[in-house]
Design a protein around this motif. Structure first.
Motif, PDB file in Angstrom:
ATOM      1  N   THR A  87      -7.696  32.484-105.568  1.00 52.04           N
ATOM      2  CA  THR A  87      -6.563  31.622-105.198  1.00 52.04           C
ATOM      3  C   THR A  87      -6.958  30.156-105.233  1.00 52.04           C
ATOM      4  OG1 THR A  87      -5.810  33.398-103.721  1.00 52.04           O
ATOM      5  CG2 THR A  87      -4.750  31.252-103.485  1.00 52.04           C
ATOM      6  N   GLU A  91      -5.588  27.157-107.750  1.00 48.45           N
ATOM      7  CA  GLU A  91      -4.936  25.981-107.168  1.00 48.45           C
ATOM      8  C   GLU A  91      -5.644  24.696-107.568  1.00 48.45           C
ATOM      9  OE1 GLU A  91      -2.771  24.729-103.004  1.00 48.45           O
ATOM     10  OE2 GLU A  91      -4.237  26.340-102.983  1.00 48.45           O
ATOM     11  N   VAL A 110       2.282  32.073-102.952  1.00 51.86           N
ATOM     12  CA  VAL A 110       1.400  33.243-102.997  1.00 51.86           C
ATOM     13  C   VAL A 110       2.119  34.439-102.392  1.00 51.86           C
ATOM     14  CG1 VAL A 110      -0.828  34.209-102.285  1.00 51.86           C
ATOM     15  CG2 VAL A 110      -0.634  31.762-102.783  1.00 51.86           C
ATOM     16  N   PHE A 134       1.773  33.080-107.524  1.00 56.66           N
ATOM     17  CA  PHE A 134       0.458  33.727-107.562  1.00 56.66           C
ATOM     18  C   PHE A 134       0.604  35.097-106.906  1.00 56.66           C
ATOM     19  CE2 PHE A 134      -3.716  34.845-106.029  1.00 56.66           C
ATOM     20  CZ  PHE A 134      -4.614  34.303-106.937  1.00 56.66           C
ATOM     21  N   ASP A 136      -1.188  38.127-105.681  1.00 56.89           N
ATOM     22  CA  ASP A 136      -2.515  38.597-105.312  1.00 56.89           C
ATOM     23  C   ASP A 136      -2.562  40.123-105.335  1.00 56.89           C
ATOM     24  OD1 ASP A 136      -5.147  38.268-104.574  1.00 56.89           O
ATOM     25  OD2 ASP A 136      -4.710  38.120-102.425  1.00 56.89           O
TER      26      ASP A 136
END
Length: 204
Positions: A87, A91, A110, A134, A136
């Protein structure tokens, strides 16, 4: 975003003549890269990504936002074990410079796979419009074939209004990609983040 065209006035033996605004963004990007230990291949690939976005602005229109740049697909896969900082790396090396350049205009959102099931995927894409979604442990979407199919349907192979980053463990992500033949085309760029070596850990 910069209204000046990029790359004009290139002299023999010199690099492209970027606008002062773009050069400042690139200088800041270099400073952020220097704070991240090792990751040379990942940094180089991030640079390619960023310079491609700048290069598409050479036409004289200036750098285009992801919403305007209909022909570019910014979606990517990020593979790496737990603790490698997927992450943070995305970023720092992608979102921040692309946002500063004006390519990205939205937020860094996220979500885990559980937050995207039962019809919530479309809402998440809308929340992240102009920015990054994003995902995850994206292989978790494979627990619902319908969600994976919806993701393929909502993402265009030519790009879209959101940069979608699907991240997770390499083995599990590879298996997930094999569950739907359209997935690979939706994520044309791959970042494979290696685990830190003993020397890397010593230098931290």
């Amino acid at each position: 975003s910069s209204d000046e065209s990029e790359g004009e006035g290139e002299a023999e033996g010199e690099g492209p003549k970027y606008s002062a605004e773009t050069r400042e963004v690139l200088d800041e990007h270099e400073r952020r890269k220097s704070k991240l230990v090792a990751l040379d291949d990942v940094k180089a690939k991030a640079d390619q990504f960023i310079f491609a976005a700048i290069g598409r602005g050479i036409s004289g229109r200036g750098i285009s936002s992801i919403v305007e740049d209909e022909g570019a697909n910014y979606n990517c896969l990020v593979l790496g074990e737990s603790g490698v900082g997927k992450t943070t790396i995305v970023e720092e090396l992608l979102y921040t410079p692309l946002k500063d350049l004006g390519v990205l205009t939205g937020e860094f959102v996220v979500k885990g796979p559980g937050e995207l099931q039962k019809g919530k995927l479309k809402a998440a894409l809308e929340e992240a419009e102009g920015g990054i979604l994003f995902i995850d442990e994206a292989y978790g979407l494979g627990s619902s074939a319908a969600t994976t199919t919806q993701l393929v349907g909502l993402l265009q192979s030519s790009g879209g209004n959101v940069m979608v980053v699907a991240a997770g463990y390499k083995g599990k992500m590879t298996k997930w990609l094999g569950t739907n033949e359209g997935l690979a085309a939706r994520f044309p760029t791959l970042f494979d983040i290696p685990p830190p070596t003993a020397d890397d850990l010593t230098s931290i």
